[in-house]
Design an enzyme around this catalytic site. Sequence first.
Site, short mmCIF file in Angstrom:
data_model
loop_
_atom_site.label_atom_id
_atom_site.label_comp_id
_atom_site.label_asym_id
_atom_site.label_seq_id
_atom_site.Cartn_x
_atom_site.Cartn_y
_atom_site.Cartn_z
CG ASP A 1 20.07 -44.11 19.14
OD1 ASP A 1 18.91 -44.53 19.35
OD2 ASP A 1 20.80 -43.70 20.06
CD GLU B 1 17.28 -44.11 24.63
OE1 GLU B 1 17.11 -43.70 25.79
OE2 GLU B 1 18.11 -44.99 24.34
ZN LIG Z 1 20.40 -48.54 25.26
ZN LIG Z 2 17.45 -48.81 24.24
#
Ligand SMILES: [Zn+2]
Ligand SMILES: [Zn+2]
Length: 390
Positions: free
Chosen positions: A79, A137
Amino acid sequence: MFDIKSEAQELFPYTRDLRRDFHRHPELGFQELRTASIVARDLTDLGLEVSTGVGKTGVVATLEGAQPGPVLLVRFDMDALPIHEETGAEYASQTPGVMHACGHDGHTAIGLTVAKLLEEHKGDFGGTVKLIFQPAEEGLGGAQAMIADGVLDLPVPDKSLSLHLWNDKPLGWIGITPGPVMSASDRFTVKIIGRGGHGAAPHIAIDPVVAGAQVITALQNIASRNVDPLQSAVVTVTSMDGAEAFNVIPEAVELRGTIRTFEPEIRKIVLERFEAIVSGVSNAMGCQAEVQLQSITPAVTNDPELTEQVFKVASEIYPQAEISTDERTMGSEDMAFMMDDIPGCYFFVGSADHERGLDAGHHHPKFDFNEDALVTGAVLMASVVIDLLN
Ligand SMILES: [Zn+2]
Ligand SMILES: [Zn+2]
């Protein structure tokens, strides 16, 4: 014996082009549809068994070695961040306000390169490699979403590996630290309730702003007075909101912020002291306090034995590299949720290039790195997998 380093070097144009393509087309957490489709396409082209839509937009592929053996989970994140890119790079983001400012474009490209290298060498190891391309994440819960969708189930991984490009350090540097390496993260919201009134008549109000100020100051004592000086903890208040008017004492104020720790015992002490100080100081000022604590991630804690093995492989492949065994950061990572169940090693690959000005920190609008680090990352990850399954 084969030479992973020159094989990865030959694949470099593939790796770099992928990284630049992901970089031009960044996608926020749980929206990585384009990225995931490229990942799934390339993994399928390798003949791997691929599942998509795992944890919403995640991709999982399994790669079988020559004989049965242990199962290794290898995780890469995909991401981007809600940041407007300012690098001016030829491959800069084409989506305003969205940018790969943490290097996850590089991680995804490394992951696909590792898949190619391992597919090439599957006759050289026994066991199963579960390649995981994780969404979201950056604080959005991608790891938990994949776990909820069964990513840690059949086949159940015996060990886990993950990496992060690391712009705090130059290319050529590698960080392989046993024990806690990224901190546990807790989020707090505190409501301090007083009694509102006229700004000119504080004596008939109970001022939650002054109480909030005292609480913020008193909280600084936790890290300095309650935590062992040889341990680490951060308590940061990032905002205090109340009413808006210049002449009104608000009814209540709200404090928000974050708590970071490595060790569970230290976390326990910090959270206990936090609650005691907030309610004690608020009460002393005539206010009531409501404390909400929310655990965001546990600490990323590297398994010492596995980490020793990763270190051994890295120092054999890169004898000239500076390999640190004590790099830690108070940043957090949701890989911690997977490593809570599966012993793992999370290592860092230095990626900054000061001469070329590619050294802005992670999450900075000018973040960019030396792409040779993609080769280092792929070589290390593939070599560690082959070594562990040999
Ligand atoms: Zn990051
Ligand atoms: Zn990262």
